[in-house]
Design a protein around this motif. Structure first.
Motif, PDB file in Angstrom:
ATOM      1  N   PRO A 137       0.822  -1.228   0.107  1.00 44.72           N
ATOM      2  CA  PRO A 137       0.151   0.061  -0.071  1.00 44.72           C
ATOM      3  C   PRO A 137       0.884   1.091  -0.396  1.00 44.72           C
ATOM      4  CG  PRO A 137      -0.750  -1.370   1.546  1.00 44.72           C
ATOM      5  CD  PRO A 137       0.989  -1.679   1.125  1.00 44.72           C
ATOM      6  N   SER A 138       1.892   0.931   0.280  1.00 45.21           N
ATOM      7  CA  SER A 138       2.833   2.383   0.641  1.00 45.21           C
ATOM      8  C   SER A 138       3.680   2.202  -0.973  1.00 45.21           C
ATOM      9  CB  SER A 138       3.516   2.096   1.925  1.00 45.21           C
ATOM     10  OG  SER A 138       4.797   0.352   1.436  1.00 45.21           O
ATOM     11  N   ASP A 139       3.665   1.963  -1.185  1.00 48.96           N
ATOM     12  CA  ASP A 139       4.214   1.846  -2.939  1.00 48.96           C
ATOM     13  C   ASP A 139       2.892   2.303  -3.807  1.00 48.96           C
ATOM     14  OD1 ASP A 139       6.810   0.753  -2.108  1.00 48.96           O
ATOM     15  OD2 ASP A 139       6.018  -1.301  -2.457  1.00 48.96           O
ATOM     16  N   ILE A 140       1.936   1.635  -3.661  1.00 49.45           N
ATOM     17  CA  ILE A 140       1.079   2.493  -4.635  1.00 49.45           C
ATOM     18  C   ILE A 140       0.666   4.217  -3.669  1.00 49.45           C
ATOM     19  CG2 ILE A 140      -1.463   2.275  -4.855  1.00 49.45           C
ATOM     20  CD1 ILE A 140      -1.459  -0.608  -4.414  1.00 49.45           C
ATOM     21  N   ALA A 141       0.326   4.069  -2.689  1.00 54.33           N
ATOM     22  CA  ALA A 141       0.174   5.331  -2.647  1.00 54.33           C
ATOM     23  C   ALA A 141       1.618   6.662  -2.822  1.00 54.33           C
ATOM     24  CB  ALA A 141       0.235   5.780  -0.752  1.00 54.33           C
ATOM     25  N   ARG A 142       2.811   6.137  -2.841  1.00 56.13           N
ATOM     26  CA  ARG A 142       3.791   7.189  -3.572  1.00 56.13           C
ATOM     27  C   ARG A 142       4.453   6.934  -4.826  1.00 56.13           C
ATOM     28  NH1 ARG A 142       7.570   4.452  -1.149  1.00 56.13           N
ATOM     29  NH2 ARG A 142       8.125   2.350  -2.778  1.00 56.13           N
ATOM     30  N   GLN A 144       0.392   1.920 -12.988  1.00 54.89           N
ATOM     31  CA  GLN A 144      -0.905   0.526 -13.221  1.00 54.89           C
ATOM     32  C   GLN A 144       0.180  -0.353 -13.221  1.00 54.89           C
ATOM     33  OE1 GLN A 144      -3.469   1.049 -14.123  1.00 54.89           O
ATOM     34  NE2 GLN A 144      -4.074  -1.054 -14.578  1.00 54.89           N
ATOM     35  N   THR A 145       1.022  -0.392 -12.838  1.00 56.65           N
ATOM     36  CA  THR A 145       2.130  -1.739 -12.667  1.00 56.65           C
ATOM     37  C   THR A 145       2.350  -2.663 -10.937  1.00 56.65           C
ATOM     38  OG1 THR A 145       3.929  -0.707 -15.092  1.00 56.65           O
ATOM     39  CG2 THR A 145       4.398  -2.534 -12.826  1.00 56.65           C
ATOM     40  N   LEU A 146       2.266  -1.207 -10.728  1.00 55.90           N
ATOM     41  CA  LEU A 146       1.891  -1.465  -9.137  1.00 55.90           C
ATOM     42  C   LEU A 146       0.433  -1.827  -8.894  1.00 55.90           C
ATOM     43  CD1 LEU A 146       3.904   1.861  -6.869  1.00 55.90           C
ATOM     44  CD2 LEU A 146       4.731  -1.417  -7.980  1.00 55.90           C
ATOM     45  N   LEU A 147      -0.126  -1.409  -9.531  1.00 58.27           N
ATOM     46  CA  LEU A 147      -2.082  -2.262  -9.238  1.00 58.27           C
ATOM     47  C   LEU A 147      -2.087  -3.175  -9.652  1.00 58.27           C
ATOM     48  CD1 LEU A 147      -3.734   1.303 -10.149  1.00 58.27           C
ATOM     49  CD2 LEU A 147      -3.338  -0.159  -7.188  1.00 58.27           C
ATOM     50  N   SER A 148      -1.264  -3.585 -10.954  1.00 60.19           N
ATOM     51  CA  SER A 148      -1.610  -5.421 -11.978  1.00 60.19           C
ATOM     52  C   SER A 148      -1.069  -6.062 -10.824  1.00 60.19           C
ATOM     53  CB  SER A 148      -1.597  -5.025 -13.043  1.00 60.19           C
ATOM     54  OG  SER A 148       0.460  -5.010 -13.311  1.00 60.19           O
ATOM     55  N   GLN A 149       0.142  -5.707 -10.057  1.00 62.99           N
ATOM     56  CA  GLN A 149       0.427  -6.972  -9.576  1.00 62.99           C
ATOM     57  C   GLN A 149       0.086  -8.466  -8.540  1.00 62.99           C
ATOM     58  OE1 GLN A 149       4.231  -4.598  -7.353  1.00 62.99           O
ATOM     59  NE2 GLN A 149       5.209  -4.472  -9.512  1.00 62.99           N
ATOM     60  N   PRO A 150       0.653  -8.915  -8.626  1.00 62.45           N
ATOM     61  CA  PRO A 150       1.496  -9.693  -9.253  1.00 62.45           C
ATOM     62  C   PRO A 150       1.156 -10.229 -11.038  1.00 62.45           C
ATOM     63  CG  PRO A 150       0.957 -11.674  -7.682  1.00 62.45           C
ATOM     64  CD  PRO A 150      -0.109 -10.229  -7.926  1.00 62.45           C
ATOM     65  N   ARG A 151       1.995 -10.087 -11.978  1.00 67.07           N
ATOM     66  CA  ARG A 151       1.700 -10.318 -13.484  1.00 67.07           C
ATOM     67  C   ARG A 151       1.962 -11.651 -12.958  1.00 67.07           C
ATOM     68  NH1 ARG A 151       3.435  -5.992 -17.474  1.00 67.07           N
ATOM     69  NH2 ARG A 151       5.419  -6.117 -16.852  1.00 67.07           N
ATOM     70  N   PRO A 152       1.150 -12.528 -14.141  1.00 69.43           N
ATOM     71  CA  PRO A 152       1.506 -13.630 -14.554  1.00 69.43           C
ATOM     72  C   PRO A 152       2.972 -13.721 -15.576  1.00 69.43           C
ATOM     73  CG  PRO A 152      -0.587 -12.955 -15.016  1.00 69.43           C
ATOM     74  CD  PRO A 152      -0.460 -12.281 -14.658  1.00 69.43           C
ATOM     75  N   GLU A 153       2.803 -13.090 -16.247  1.00 64.51           N
ATOM     76  CA  GLU A 153       4.032 -13.351 -17.558  1.00 64.51           C
ATOM     77  C   GLU A 153       5.935 -13.039 -15.819  1.00 64.51           C
ATOM     78  OE1 GLU A 153       2.398  -9.148 -18.139  1.00 64.51           O
ATOM     79  OE2 GLU A 153       1.698 -11.383 -17.452  1.00 64.51           O
ATOM     80  N   ASP A 154       5.416 -12.053 -15.136  1.00 59.37           N
ATOM     81  CA  ASP A 154       6.430 -11.220 -14.334  1.00 59.37           C
ATOM     82  C   ASP A 154       7.339 -12.433 -14.099  1.00 59.37           C
ATOM     83  OD1 ASP A 154       7.205  -9.495 -15.762  1.00 59.37           O
ATOM     84  OD2 ASP A 154       6.174  -8.165 -13.788  1.00 59.37           O
ATOM     85  N   VAL A 155       5.681 -13.182 -13.055  1.00 57.18           N
ATOM     86  CA  VAL A 155       6.043 -13.863 -12.058  1.00 57.18           C
ATOM     87  C   VAL A 155       6.560 -15.403 -13.014  1.00 57.18           C
ATOM     88  CG1 VAL A 155       4.809 -16.200 -10.541  1.00 57.18           C
ATOM     89  CG2 VAL A 155       3.956 -13.678 -10.824  1.00 57.18           C
ATOM     90  N   SER A 156       5.872 -16.222 -13.991  1.00 57.68           N
ATOM     91  CA  SER A 156       6.267 -16.968 -15.326  1.00 57.68           C
ATOM     92  C   SER A 156       8.310 -16.594 -15.168  1.00 57.68           C
ATOM     93  CB  SER A 156       5.692 -17.234 -16.191  1.00 57.68           C
ATOM     94  OG  SER A 156       6.193 -18.307 -17.694  1.00 57.68           O
ATOM     95  N   VAL A 157       8.710 -15.246 -15.660  1.00 57.43           N
ATOM     96  CA  VAL A 157       9.935 -14.976 -16.438  1.00 57.43           C
ATOM     97  C   VAL A 157      10.324 -15.530 -14.455  1.00 57.43           C
ATOM     98  CG1 VAL A 157      11.617 -13.950 -16.401  1.00 57.43           C
ATOM     99  CG2 VAL A 157       9.250 -14.265 -18.122  1.00 57.43           C
ATOM    100  N   ALA A 158      10.410 -15.067 -13.380  1.00 58.70           N
ATOM    101  CA  ALA A 158      11.161 -15.198 -12.491  1.00 58.70           C
ATOM    102  C   ALA A 158      11.309 -16.869 -11.889  1.00 58.70           C
ATOM    103  CB  ALA A 158      10.829 -14.556 -11.252  1.00 58.70           C
ATOM    104  N   ARG A 159      10.125 -17.053 -12.131  1.00 60.94           N
ATOM    105  CA  ARG A 159      10.048 -18.621 -11.862  1.00 60.94           C
ATOM    106  C   ARG A 159      10.482 -19.630 -12.640  1.00 60.94           C
ATOM    107  NH1 ARG A 159       5.181 -19.470 -12.412  1.00 60.94           N
ATOM    108  NH2 ARG A 159       4.592 -19.685  -9.938  1.00 60.94           N
ATOM    109  N   ALA A 160      10.737 -19.048 -14.328  1.00 55.58           N
ATOM    110  CA  ALA A 160      12.004 -19.974 -14.371  1.00 55.58           C
ATOM    111  C   ALA A 160      13.859 -19.286 -14.436  1.00 55.58           C
ATOM    112  CB  ALA A 160      11.472 -19.402 -16.829  1.00 55.58           C
ATOM    113  N   ARG A 161      13.599 -17.980 -13.969  1.00 53.51           N
ATOM    114  CA  ARG A 161      14.782 -18.253 -13.540  1.00 53.51           C
ATOM    115  C   ARG A 161      15.309 -18.897 -12.110  1.00 53.51           C
ATOM    116  NH1 ARG A 161      14.707 -11.564 -14.724  1.00 53.51           N
ATOM    117  NH2 ARG A 161      14.349 -11.521 -17.785  1.00 53.51           N
TER     118      ARG A 161
END
Length: 480
Positions: free
Chosen positions: A121-126, A258-275
């Motif tokens: 919430p603090s990140d979204i407020a900022r 918008q990036t903060l509000l849409s987190q976690p994004r499936p594609e980002d999670v998939s890439v991070a999981r693969a790494r």
């Protein structure tokens, strides 16, 4: 008459001589033999062979990687347990690679956790505050640029000219006062009434007052006359730049929100999981390579061979140790194929090691070879010890006595009295003063005794049957 008497005497003498010769020849043709009566006793038949003690499970232990031996922890003859460390290769490089892989896994795990969690919430407020600030600040810049352009396009307004004129008059007044102050300070300084610093300050104030007067004159001139074409073009360019800055900054701030509000994004999670999976696989490979530097015993047993010394170089697949599992051993022997009819699995045996003749141990026949070596006419046998003695070592030479028959209270004869015991056994008995052949069946044959059938218990059996012929006249010289 005297002549007839002499003839009769001569005839009698000749007859006596002939009788003596006949009796001597009769006596000379009778063979004196020693005989024995069959006895009741236990007869044990053995198949005797020599062989060696072999571990059922024996393994050559080597290395899967090349390197230099750092430590060797065992010697030949040492008992080891399953998984015991036998030797260690130098592995500084392998450990460094493993540590790097661990750091990569920690980084990938942190990135995955960040990608998988929602925004705070603090990140979204900022982010919202940054969007509002970007809109407010850049809108103000755009408005100022527009006002500047409008001012240049229409020239100075009366009130602006009045303000510029008033500012110029004030600047002139300030400049005149500063000149008076400098003249007064110079006079006082020439008389020694003030220090040099006071004069310097007065001259600095005069310089500033003159600069402000020139700026006020320029502002008044700008307010009186219209701007040039170049100035208006630059002002328009400033307006466009301010508008672009407003759009860009607001869009960046909006995208960040918008990036903060849409987190976690499936594609980002998939890439991070693969790494993360890739980093973990690399760590597993590094750990496996580092583990290969340690040489372990595959099972409990005895080290029977050691081909490793500290400082020695090794290559993949090179033999370093041989470990034998002495908890499961067999005795391997070869025997003549003629013994096959007598042998069967489960027969007991007595094992004697030449180095420990007073400490025999028991074993059982567990396997009869499936084929005969036709060149040597032998078959392989395997026996398993009932309880292995502590002195036993792999490949130790042993003598084996397999009990193939045991007949208690058998009708027995000395083995020397039985002829051809392996084929058509027979004996010679004394009957009516002659040697008579009697076929018998040998039930068991030991080194000294033979258990037989086909003969009566009171038969006088010739001990040395090879010394007589069938039907030969014999006389009993000794009965045992």
């Amino acid at each position: 008459m005297w002549r007839n008497k002499r003839l009769r005497i001569a005839a009698l003498v000749l007859l006596a001589i002939i009788l003596i010769i006949v009796i001597w020849r009769i006596r000379a043709s009778v063979k004196e033999v020693a005989v024995i009566r069959p006895v009741r006793r236990e007869v044990v038949e053995l198949v005797v062979a020599s062989g060696y003690l072999a571990a059922v499970r024996q393994s050559d232990v080597g290395t899967q990687i090349s390197g230099v031996i750092a430590q060797v922890y065992v010697r030949e003859g040492d008992a080891v347990y399953a998984g015991e460390l036998l030797a260690l290769l130098r592995r500084e490089d392998l450990l460094a690679q493993m540590n790097q892989a661990r750091l990569a896994v920690a980084t990938a795990r942190s990135q995955f956790a960040q990608a998988a969690r929602p925004a705070l919430p603090s990140d979204i407020a900022r982010a919202r505050a940054e969007l509002a600030q970007a809109r407010q600040v850049n809108t103000a810049h755009l408005e100022a640029a527009r006002q500047r352009l409008a001012q240049l396009q229409r020239g100075g307004r009366p009130e602006e000219r009045a303000r510029a004129q008033a500012a110029l008059e004030q600047a002139r007044a300030s400049r005149r006062q500063a000149e008076l102050d400098v003249e007064r300070q110079r006079l006082l300084f020439s008389r020694g009434a003030i220090p040099r610093a006071d004069l310097d300050r007065a001259e600095t104030a005069l310089t500033q007052a003159r600069s402000q007067e020139r700026q006020a004159e320029e502002n008044l001139a700008l307010a009186i006359k219209p701007a040039s074409v170049e100035e208006i073009a630059q002002a328009r360019s400033d307006v466009r730049a301010a508008q672009a800055m407003l759009n860009t900054s607001v869009q960046i701030a909006r995208d960040n929100l918008q990036t903060l509000l849409s987190q976690p994004r499936p594609e980002d999670v998939s890439v991070a999981r693969a790494r993360l999976s890739e980093a973990q696989a690399s760590l597993k490979t590094a750990e496996d390579e580092a583990a290969k530097a340690k040489i372990y015993a595959p099972f409990a047993g005895i080290v029977v061979k050691r081909n490793a010394d500290p400082g020695g170089s090794v290559l993949p697949g090179q033999l370093l140790f041989t470990v034998a599992d002495m908890s499961r051993t067999e005795i391997v022997v070869e025997t003549d194929e003629s013994n096959l009819p007598k042998l069967s699995v489960g027969q007991p045996a007595t094992i004697i090691a030449p180095a420990y003749q007073n400490r025999p141990f028991k074993a059982a026949l567990v396997r009869i070879g499936p084929q005969v070596n036709f060149q040597r006419g032998v078959v392989q046998l395997r026996l398993r010890p009932v309880q292995l003695p502590s002195y036993a070592r792999p490949d130790m030479t042993v003598d084996v006595n397999i009990e193939v028959a045991r007949i208690p209270n058998a009708l027995a004869l000395p083995a020397s009295a039985v002829l051809q015991p392996e084929e058509n056994p027979y004996v010679f008995v004394v009957e009516d003063g002659r040697a008579r052949r009697r076929n018998v069946r040998v039930r068991a044959l030991s080194t000294d005794w033979a258990a037989v059938e086909g003969i009566s218990p009171d038969s006088a059996v010739i001990l040395q049957g090879t010394e007589v012929r069938p039907g030969q006249r014999v006389s009993i010289a000794e009965e045992k």
